[in-house]
Design a protein around this motif. Structure first.
Motif, mmCIF file in Angstrom:
data_model
loop_
_atom_site.group_PDB
_atom_site.id
_atom_site.type_symbol
_atom_site.label_atom_id
_atom_site.label_comp_id
_atom_site.label_asym_id
_atom_site.label_seq_id
_atom_site.Cartn_x
_atom_site.Cartn_y
_atom_site.Cartn_z
ATOM 1 N N HIS A 99 -5.511 11.980 15.027
ATOM 2 C CA HIS A 99 -4.390 12.725 14.479
ATOM 3 C C HIS A 99 -4.184 14.053 15.199
ATOM 4 O O HIS A 99 -3.085 14.384 15.645
ATOM 5 C CB HIS A 99 -4.642 12.978 12.983
ATOM 6 C CG HIS A 99 -3.406 12.969 12.175
ATOM 7 N ND1 HIS A 99 -2.959 11.854 11.476
ATOM 8 C CD2 HIS A 99 -2.471 13.916 11.948
ATOM 9 C CE1 HIS A 99 -1.830 12.135 10.863
ATOM 10 N NE2 HIS A 99 -1.514 13.394 11.130
ATOM 11 N N SER A 143 0.844 -1.205 0.000
ATOM 12 C CA SER A 143 0.000 0.000 0.000
ATOM 13 C C SER A 143 0.871 1.244 0.000
ATOM 14 O O SER A 143 1.985 1.237 0.517
ATOM 15 C CB SER A 143 -0.906 -0.016 1.229
ATOM 16 O OG SER A 143 -1.502 1.237 1.418
ATOM 17 N N ASP A 144 0.335 2.316 -0.571
ATOM 18 C CA ASP A 144 1.104 3.557 -0.589
ATOM 19 C C ASP A 144 0.815 4.448 0.614
ATOM 20 O O ASP A 144 1.232 5.595 0.659
ATOM 21 C CB ASP A 144 0.804 4.335 -1.880
ATOM 22 C CG ASP A 144 -0.660 4.751 -1.937
ATOM 23 O OD1 ASP A 144 -1.484 4.100 -1.248
ATOM 24 O OD2 ASP A 144 -0.976 5.721 -2.640
ATOM 25 N N LEU A 145 0.074 3.916 1.565
ATOM 26 C CA LEU A 145 -0.196 4.709 2.772
ATOM 27 C C LEU A 145 1.086 4.879 3.578
ATOM 28 O O LEU A 145 1.918 3.966 3.653
ATOM 29 C CB LEU A 145 -1.233 3.983 3.649
ATOM 30 C CG LEU A 145 -2.685 4.046 3.190
ATOM 31 C CD1 LEU A 145 -3.518 3.035 3.990
ATOM 32 C CD2 LEU A 145 -3.235 5.451 3.376
ATOM 33 N N ARG A 190 -5.917 -1.370 -1.582
ATOM 34 C CA ARG A 190 -4.994 -0.437 -2.188
ATOM 35 C C ARG A 190 -4.107 -1.122 -3.225
ATOM 36 O O ARG A 190 -3.790 -0.585 -4.283
ATOM 37 C CB ARG A 190 -4.099 0.150 -1.083
ATOM 38 C CG ARG A 190 -3.646 1.545 -1.395
ATOM 39 C CD ARG A 190 -4.823 2.467 -1.497
ATOM 40 N NE ARG A 190 -4.495 3.677 -2.227
ATOM 41 C CZ ARG A 190 -5.383 4.451 -2.773
ATOM 42 N NH1 ARG A 190 -6.660 4.171 -2.681
ATOM 43 N NH2 ARG A 190 -5.018 5.517 -3.433
ATOM 44 N N GLN A 241 -5.730 -1.952 -6.604
ATOM 45 C CA GLN A 241 -6.117 -0.852 -7.491
ATOM 46 C C GLN A 241 -4.942 0.041 -7.860
ATOM 47 O O GLN A 241 -5.085 1.245 -8.016
ATOM 48 C CB GLN A 241 -7.191 -0.022 -6.798
ATOM 49 C CG GLN A 241 -8.383 -0.866 -6.421
ATOM 50 C CD GLN A 241 -9.252 -0.171 -5.401
ATOM 51 O OE1 GLN A 241 -8.881 0.881 -4.904
ATOM 52 N NE2 GLN A 241 -10.389 -0.761 -5.103
ATOM 53 N N GLN A 283 -0.334 7.602 8.419
ATOM 54 C CA GLN A 283 -1.726 7.519 7.977
ATOM 55 C C GLN A 283 -2.358 6.186 8.373
ATOM 56 O O GLN A 283 -3.500 6.130 8.843
ATOM 57 C CB GLN A 283 -1.797 7.682 6.450
ATOM 58 C CG GLN A 283 -1.508 9.093 5.967
ATOM 59 C CD GLN A 283 -1.482 9.183 4.451
ATOM 60 O OE1 GLN A 283 -0.789 8.388 3.796
ATOM 61 N NE2 GLN A 283 -2.216 10.138 3.895
ATOM 62 N N ARG A 340 -6.050 11.765 -8.514
ATOM 63 C CA ARG A 340 -5.544 12.644 -7.460
ATOM 64 C C ARG A 340 -4.396 13.515 -7.947
ATOM 65 O O ARG A 340 -3.467 13.042 -8.496
ATOM 66 C CB ARG A 340 -5.047 11.815 -6.275
ATOM 67 C CG ARG A 340 -6.206 11.090 -5.584
ATOM 68 C CD ARG A 340 -5.791 10.604 -4.229
ATOM 69 N NE ARG A 340 -5.664 11.735 -3.341
ATOM 70 C CZ ARG A 340 -4.544 12.031 -2.705
ATOM 71 N NH1 ARG A 340 -3.474 11.334 -2.895
ATOM 72 N NH2 ARG A 340 -4.496 13.073 -1.921
ATOM 73 N N ARG A 385 -9.238 13.816 1.412
ATOM 74 C CA ARG A 385 -9.791 13.148 0.232
ATOM 75 C C ARG A 385 -9.549 11.633 0.327
ATOM 76 O O ARG A 385 -10.451 10.836 0.107
ATOM 77 C CB ARG A 385 -9.126 13.708 -1.023
ATOM 78 C CG ARG A 385 -9.500 12.969 -2.285
ATOM 79 C CD ARG A 385 -10.320 13.803 -3.238
ATOM 80 N NE ARG A 385 -9.605 14.991 -3.671
ATOM 81 C CZ ARG A 385 -9.418 15.313 -4.966
ATOM 82 N NH1 ARG A 385 -9.903 14.525 -5.919
ATOM 83 N NH2 ARG A 385 -8.796 16.406 -5.289
ATOM 84 N N ARG A 386 -8.353 11.302 0.693
ATOM 85 C CA ARG A 386 -7.991 9.895 0.790
ATOM 86 C C ARG A 386 -8.809 9.187 1.880
ATOM 87 O O ARG A 386 -9.302 8.072 1.697
ATOM 88 C CB ARG A 386 -6.489 9.808 1.116
ATOM 89 C CG ARG A 386 -5.975 8.405 1.321
ATOM 90 C CD ARG A 386 -5.954 7.643 -0.004
ATOM 91 N NE ARG A 386 -5.519 6.289 0.141
ATOM 92 C CZ ARG A 386 -4.240 5.883 0.040
ATOM 93 N NH1 ARG A 386 -3.295 6.761 -0.248
ATOM 94 N NH2 ARG A 386 -3.937 4.606 0.199
#
Lengths: 202, 202, 202, 202
Positions: free
Chosen positions: D165, C147-149, C191, C194, C153, C202, D178-179
DNA sequence: TAGTAATCGAGACGGTACGTCTTGTCTTGGA
DNA sequence: TCCAAGACAAGACGTACCGTCTCGATTACTA
């Protein structure tokens, strides 16, 4: 005496007046003078605070009105015509009043307040309870004695010793009213014997 | 006597103590007893309120400590050996103290408070300023006179009249200290002349 | 580790240090955070107040030091290698910590204080207890998922829901940790599926 | 609704009420929550302290009443019908509220206080500002999605991450609303696709 | 019989002292 | 240099009373 008030409007409530005076009497005994407050008086009397302030400006005034009648009554002694006997009777009443009665406690509290509150001082001066009662006993004897003491001076000589004794916290038991009456009588009489002489130097 | 404090901990600040006593002295004159408050004393002294409460439990205690020394000083008169002269001198000092001095105003306020606050009453009894000062003048003369009056009774006879006069709000000017001293002297002497007789009926 | 201190003088008392930390632990449970005071801590620990202030500047610091170790221990869970299982285990530990443990109560109090006290906020940031513990569970799975998180996050996604639930006073029972773990797992996995597509905009 | 007060007595002063609420608003910004005191509020409002205590029992209650309306307003977003867009808009408003607005600072302070004061906790629960505002956005989408999540669970998933957060002191910039909205949308949708299957093991 | 006006009870108002509490600093003597 | 003890200045706490005010509701006199 006809009921009169400033013209129209609702008349003063006698019910409220007596409720306040009774409340003060009760509260003085129950909580003491220090804890006596205008707020407390009004609540105890079931009366609005404004009503109390409308007719009396502070707790001293209410207390004075509530206790003055009792005070006068307690300090009133019948005269026998025998000065020494009358002085003793008066001093007995005075000691009983100052040291043991509720009205006397109120009076002592007011005298205390008067030491640092000129309004209370004026209130007490306006109806000099102790002075008046003493005068009734002293004046006849003073007139008869021929002493040159003023009534004011004489009453101070009679009332002063027990007054000081009690207000300064000394034991009430050590007051010998018969002896005080005797000495006071002697002072009045002595003065007559020395019409010419001892006081010439003044 | 060695300086000692409860062992450990920061010692009491003499600076704070004197600041409080001075503040009370000043405030009594400036605002009067009624407006004298613990809060006001602390603020005027530049002291925390807790510090005042730590060493005195109410304004009466602070005032007593602040004025007792002055009071004793003002009521102390040198004895000449002539009773009548000494009595007059003492009564003059007493009247001046009660009616005109700051320490006397404090004393009167405390006597007033004592009428409805037993703690203040106990405080005043603990160091009977008036009684002690009067005793110094009365006792020698009383011993010499042979009178059977107790010191307590005698001091009440001497102090009572002006005490009553002033505390009941009568005019100070009408106090004749010379005359009061004379009458008091007469009472002491009279007693001696009548060792067998007048008082037998008691 | 060698005992070292600033050169000369009496060394820091370990006895005093542990007494203070224990006192804070006890007091937090007994009286709660609001009634926890530096004065109270010192007295309970049998320690001078200066000693407390010398080593900690406020109650938050003492509390932090007293509870951080427990907190870390309670939030540490062994990894099984199965992400969903590990997430559930971690969330269970987190809920138990925040809602039921003393260390958790301390932590919540500190987070609360941090909202209006930057010193406390800095203290909490300096050792991010929740973040660190969550990272240990999240990072391996995150790396594996592709995942790119960011870790930050991802931890917020995992920790946020129960954190909000408990700190906003919702019932603890309605937290379904298994379900939360599932959804979190799904987010990580989704994630990956996709990589090309949904997020292109984005 | 008719204006009614307990029958008799002077009615509550609207002037005093608004003065207090305005004072709290101002003071929170000027001195912060920690330095906010009932005494300070009363003085700033030009109001007696009793008046503040008469209507609010502590600073949290005043602050709540003073900021709740602003808070609700700031968290209210118009619905577009597009879930993802609405979630993003709501999260933007939420982040702005929690991290940058005065009402949000008040809210965070109250949440903090609630961690160790049950009265404040009850106060916040009584009008669940965050929950209510989130529900308005979540519920329609939740109903449409067919997900089996409760509203409470769903709002925690949406609100939790940014809440954590911000309250844990992380940088506001790293929040990608958005994410977060996207992931939340996915969770709702994913659930529908797997009606029969994935959750069977539970 | 309506109007006017002062009273009543209740209770909120601005103000301020109460006595207690905690804060953070300071000053002792002793280790 | 540290430690326990405890006094210090400062100032908030929540309560109490002060004396004033504002209500609605009476209760008389006046027109």
């Amino acid at each position: 005496m006809v009921e009169e008030h400033g013209r129209s409007g609702r008349p003063r409530s006698e019910r409220a007046r007596t409720a306040v005076l009774n409340a003060v009497d009760d509260l003085l005994v129950e909580v003491g003078y220090a804890a006596l407050t205008m707020k407390g008086i009004a609540e105890r009397a079931g009366v609005g605070r404004q009503t109390v302030y409308r007719w009396w400006s502070n707790k001293a005034e209410v207390l004075y009105e509530a206790s003055a009648i009792d005070a006068r009554k307690e300090l009133s002694v019948p005269l026998s015509g025998d000065p020494a006997r009358d002085f003793t009777a008066y001093l007995d009443a005075l000691v009983k009043f100052l040291a043991h009665s509720d009205a006397g406690a109120a009076y002592r509290a007011l005298v205390g307040e008067a030491q640092h509150d000129t309004a209370v001082a004026a209130l007490l001066s306006s109806g000099d309870i102790l002075g008046e009662s003493a005068t009734k006993v002293v004046e006849p004897a003073l007139d008869a004695s021929g002493s040159d003491l003023s009534v004011e001076q004489a009453t101070a000589l009679l009332v002063g010793p027990p007054f000081f004794h009690i207000l300064s916290g000394r034991s009430v038991e050590s007051i010998d009213t018969r002896r005080l009456a005797e000495e006071f009588t002697r002072v009045l009489v002595a003065r007559r014997r020395q019409d010419r002489g001892a006081t010439a130097g003044r």
